[in-house]
Motif scaffolding. Sequence first.
Motif, mmCIF file in Angstrom:
data_model
loop_
_atom_site.group_PDB
_atom_site.id
_atom_site.type_symbol
_atom_site.label_atom_id
_atom_site.label_comp_id
_atom_site.label_asym_id
_atom_site.label_seq_id
_atom_site.Cartn_x
_atom_site.Cartn_y
_atom_site.Cartn_z
ATOM 1 N N LYS A 73 0.921 -1.226 -0.045
ATOM 2 C CA LYS A 73 0.052 -0.099 0.097
ATOM 3 C C LYS A 73 0.853 1.185 -0.149
ATOM 4 O O LYS A 73 1.820 1.279 0.954
ATOM 5 C CB LYS A 73 -0.799 0.052 1.140
ATOM 6 N N ASP A 74 0.663 2.215 -0.869
ATOM 7 C CA ASP A 74 1.202 3.426 -0.828
ATOM 8 C C ASP A 74 0.202 4.742 -1.132
ATOM 9 O O ASP A 74 -0.204 4.581 -2.318
ATOM 10 C CB ASP A 74 2.238 3.441 -1.769
ATOM 11 N N THR A 110 2.744 4.035 3.687
ATOM 12 C CA THR A 110 2.976 2.872 2.814
ATOM 13 C C THR A 110 3.613 1.771 3.886
ATOM 14 O O THR A 110 4.122 1.853 4.942
ATOM 15 C CB THR A 110 4.632 3.475 2.270
ATOM 16 N N THR A 111 3.124 0.733 3.114
ATOM 17 C CA THR A 111 3.270 -0.638 3.899
ATOM 18 C C THR A 111 4.048 -1.662 2.833
ATOM 19 O O THR A 111 3.745 -1.687 1.559
ATOM 20 C CB THR A 111 2.134 -1.351 4.521
ATOM 21 N N TYR A 112 4.850 -2.382 3.509
ATOM 22 C CA TYR A 112 5.499 -3.411 2.610
ATOM 23 C C TYR A 112 5.500 -4.934 3.053
ATOM 24 O O TYR A 112 5.300 -5.044 4.246
ATOM 25 C CB TYR A 112 7.030 -2.986 2.890
ATOM 26 N N THR A 126 12.568 -4.659 6.957
ATOM 27 C CA THR A 126 11.757 -3.393 6.455
ATOM 28 C C THR A 126 12.447 -2.368 6.162
ATOM 29 O O THR A 126 13.606 -1.946 6.709
ATOM 30 C CB THR A 126 10.712 -3.234 7.403
#
Length: 180
Positions: A16-17, A22-24, A175
């Motif tokens: 998601k951004d 933002t997630t990774y 991360t």
Amino acid sequence: MARIGVKNLTIFPITKDDHEGTTYGTAVKLPPLMKVSLNAKTVEGSLYGDDRQVEGNFGITGYDITVDTTDLKPDQIAALLGHKKDSNGGITVNADDEAPYVAVAFESKRSDGDNQYVVLYKVKFSPLNEEFETKGENITYKTPSLAGKAIARESDGAFKYDVVAKTLPEGWYTTPQKAV
């Protein structure tokens, strides 16, 4: 300081951004790294008055990145380029394939004994160019090269972070790290 090595290429799929953040996904370590080239893409502007330049500005719009590795396995190619892998382990390249955005991290040894740790937050790679050559009197290795573009994250406009340190920053390959 001069750089005398590069290693530990790791990618982080972006899940998601947007303006909220933002997630990774889970980090994926890629095969041994041979070379990374980063070229900043810039824009410039000049303001003239009284028959001379009175102002000048530059800005970064992104980075071109080229990554050379010793190998890429089919599942890694599929993850980087959005191709489908079948039950036989083969990859089908389709006109509708869309490469996902990933973060890219690596490290480089410096001649002063420190290490430079680099992460690009949002990269999309283009399809592989492949080369094959017959074995003759000498063996010539042909290795994969990935070209991509790094753009700013939607969440905060960040392109890249790097830090010089004697030891690996905590969580570097878990991360994508950011400035504190």
